[in-house]
Design a protein around this motif. Sequence first.
Motif, PDB file in Angstrom:
ATOM      1  N   ASP A  75      -1.553  13.817  -2.273  1.00 47.73           N
ATOM      2  CA  ASP A  75      -0.619  13.734  -1.159  1.00 47.73           C
ATOM      3  C   ASP A  75      -0.905  14.320   0.071  1.00 47.73           C
ATOM      4  N   ASP A  96      -5.373   5.425  -0.189  1.00 50.53           N
ATOM      5  CA  ASP A  96      -6.607   6.164  -0.596  1.00 50.53           C
ATOM      6  C   ASP A  96      -6.854   6.208  -1.934  1.00 50.53           C
ATOM      7  N   TYR A 135      -2.683  11.270   2.515  1.00 48.43           N
ATOM      8  CA  TYR A 135      -2.018  10.802   3.619  1.00 48.43           C
ATOM      9  C   TYR A 135      -1.287  11.502   4.530  1.00 48.43           C
ATOM     10  N   LEU A 152       1.061   4.128  -2.703  1.00 46.64           N
ATOM     11  CA  LEU A 152       0.834   5.578  -2.395  1.00 46.64           C
ATOM     12  C   LEU A 152       2.178   6.503  -3.143  1.00 46.64           C
ATOM     13  N   VAL A 154     -10.082   6.226   2.659  1.00 46.90           N
ATOM     14  CA  VAL A 154      -9.118   5.127   2.563  1.00 46.90           C
ATOM     15  C   VAL A 154      -9.924   3.900   2.099  1.00 46.90           C
ATOM     16  N   TYR A 168      -1.962  14.954   5.390  1.00 48.68           N
ATOM     17  CA  TYR A 168      -2.536  15.734   6.268  1.00 48.68           C
ATOM     18  C   TYR A 168      -2.167  17.091   6.558  1.00 48.68           C
ATOM     19  N   GLN A 211      -6.884   4.905   7.969  1.00 48.92           N
ATOM     20  CA  GLN A 211      -6.621   6.051   7.789  1.00 48.92           C
ATOM     21  C   GLN A 211      -5.424   6.902   8.514  1.00 48.92           C
ATOM     22  N   ASN A 212      -5.355   6.650   9.795  1.00 44.58           N
ATOM     23  CA  ASN A 212      -4.273   7.127  10.356  1.00 44.58           C
ATOM     24  C   ASN A 212      -2.974   6.228  10.309  1.00 44.58           C
ATOM     25  N   GLN A 232      -1.699   5.628   7.240  1.00 39.57           N
ATOM     26  CA  GLN A 232      -1.090   5.934   5.691  1.00 39.57           C
ATOM     27  C   GLN A 232      -1.721   4.822   5.067  1.00 39.57           C
ATOM     28  N   THR A 236       0.720  -1.166  -0.131  1.00 41.73           N
ATOM     29  CA  THR A 236      -0.114   0.223   0.025  1.00 41.73           C
ATOM     30  C   THR A 236       0.900   1.231   0.084  1.00 41.73           C
ATOM     31  N   GLN A 237       1.955   1.181   0.816  1.00 40.59           N
ATOM     32  CA  GLN A 237       2.923   2.269   0.929  1.00 40.59           C
ATOM     33  C   GLN A 237       3.601   2.499  -0.621  1.00 40.59           C
ATOM     34  N   LYS A 246     -10.221  15.011   4.029  1.00 45.59           N
ATOM     35  CA  LYS A 246      -9.405  13.891   3.940  1.00 45.59           C
ATOM     36  C   LYS A 246      -9.904  12.724   2.731  1.00 45.59           C
TER      37      LYS A 246
END
Lengths: 399, 403
Positions: free
Chosen positions: A290, A225, A294, A86, A214, A296, A219-220, A222, A82-83, A211
């Motif tokens: 961005d 989304d 993730y 992103l 996701v 914010y 969500q918190n 990362q 997932t990262q 936001k």
Amino acid sequence: MTEPGPTATDSFASKLALKQRAGGLVVPLLTALLAFLIGGLVVLATGHNPFYAYHDIFDGAGLNWIFHPSTNIAHTAPYNLTQTLLQTTTLILTGLAVAFAFRCGMFNIGGQGQYFIGLYVANWVGYSFQGMSPVPHILLAVVAATLGGAAWAGIAGLLKATVGAHEVITTIMLNWIAIWIGEWLFGDGGPLQNAANKTVPISNDVAQSAKLPVFWGIQNLQGLDIGFFIGIGALFVFWAILNRTTLGFEVRAVGFNPEAAAYAGINVRRNLVRAMAISGAFAGLAGALDMLGYLYHFGVSDIPVSNVGFLGIAVALLGRNTAVGVGLSALLFGALLFGTTHGLSSNVIQPELAGNLTYMIQGLVVLFVGADLLILYVWNSRKKLRPKRTSTTTAGAPA
Amino acid sequence: MTTWVQRFDNPLSARIRDARNMAYAGIAFGVLAAFVAIPPIETRSIVWSILLGIVAVSLGIWAVTRGHRRVGWGAVASDILGIGLGILATKSGTGNLEAVFNSALIAQTFAFSTPLVFGAIAGMFSERSGVVNIGLEGMMLMGAFWGVWGADKGGSWVVGIVVGMLSGGILALIYAYFAIHLRADQIVGGTAVNFLALGITGYFFFQIYNGNYVPQGVSTIPNVRIPGIADMKFLGPAIGDLNLMIWISFILVIVAYFVLFKTPIGLRIRACGEHPRAADTVGINVYLVRYGCVVLSGLLAAAGGVYLSDGFGGGTFTDNMTEGRGFIALAAMIFGNWRPFGAFGAAVLFGFSSAVALRLQVYSASASTLFNVLPYVLTLIAVAGVIGRTVPPAADGKPYRKQ
């Protein structure tokens, strides 16, 4: 650099068109392979095992997910994937920002600055317009940030079209101006500095309503989304604009040969500005996704670390400035970006070393891709090989 | 779009853009910069003075580059005075002015401008021979790391300078091979050089020093203490105790001028940058000249980097230490119109703005930012407004194909 408007017949885009015909998928693959090979040699020379290192980076990027697919984010592989995705999303967009300008014969080095402007605008809209319902809030922030990026790049396009200022120089300057704007905005006493804690040079968090939802992960932490789908969608938009619209036709015509385009009645200056603005819109969108997806918030110390805009150059060049190519090379660099830093477990090679390995590979890719002759040499040697092969078969047939 | 051009070329706007009028406007802005800070208006924020002053200085410099030297420099001088007076007025109560504007500011200006001078002269040689060098930043960064490494392992700052310069030269040689022989796009190649240098220095910094700092007590480039002057009241803090590399940078500018404009070698270099085909016809080896210039460019840019780490930095290195100084050097070269003294002047101006920015940090972060961003804004104005007056060499950036 002096002529008002472009007159160079040997423009980059025309050279690029040549290269696109020459080599297809083979040359980019070879280039990337060569860059990884040289990077591996450096790793070997400094006393690490390059095979294990690359294997760890592969796992660190979560690409081993295909061997044991799972959607459970608590496992390492899906989380890393997932990262990586992103990062891929961002790189698709910053890559498109570079690629679109290339197709019009311009080199947009300013992706980083346009990305920053997108970040700032998204943060401002995301924080300042509290109490909106999610859909209009997100739309407003994304559109504003995209326009911000477009306007920032548009300055360079406008200067090129009106006074012939070289876009490389102007976009470099605009990058640094954008960086210092960020230092001022989020710095001590800056307008966007954290309202609750005035001692840290970090921006406010965007409102919950701004936001992006996701769909994979938390969500918190990362999570991935819906910006990912917007990034994929942008690839289609890029392809459609260039290949299915009048605008795209004109942009490409100007890129191939501005003089011929002008002779055919295309307004070269207008297309330069438009192409640059669309370029910047992609980068600004990257900043928006961005920020709302993730990050914010953003701090002064994050500014010099960010280099996704510059990575976009490598992404676009390796991807031959085509939609599919950019998508694939964004995945490659996205995997490198995360796999060599946060995702990497430091058994074989420390993330600090591997992170710099990414820069080296990036540099080597750009270096090799930029060399016309190298590519043509590879292509020509391939062509030379082919008739030899057919001649041997024809020679062998009668006997 | 054509309408914009027409609008740009009509008589009224031409009159407004006349350099002489610009200079007068600059003087007016300079006066205004001081004026806003004194009683009738009496703004307590120094930002306004500085903003007006920046507009004024850029107008003055514009006039200078247009050939109206006297009135242009007059405008610049009056503007700096205007900013000074403006700040003096806003800060007179607290007396902070002493801390910002004193003669040590001159020394600090040179400390900041020296890497830029090396970089700008380096870029000038490369571009005068027809090879665009966006990779200055990377070459400078190489010099910064390998210079301090050489000084540490070799035990002497002399070794540091030699090793640092060589590292930049080698990177430049690689770039030259791609730019000249392989006819790579020079912008793309230069970008690659910057990435490469970032990766190489970062990688080996962590590998060799394990990510920590360079150990204390590295042999650093010494200062030159001039006996008579060092103890004088104003000149002492200003130029009495400057680093050796600062003096070398002054000499470099003069040497660069003579080499480029007064020697046959310089003529050959410029010929290759203006019309390589013609140069080739009269028997100049274009490739050789370009190789020489690009490698020289790498050596000089790296020397600026060595100063940064082993002189100015006092024998330290940090990741990405140059922080865009290579690009400011590039800007200084463009702003100085590809000429040694022009580049030097621009580098000193940019160094001054960095020095002031550092000193203002304590008092006003936003004013400090304004000074930090000044070089980029001025260069943007220069390439935009100058319209045909910043003239790069004609064949700059165009690969040459031998026939």
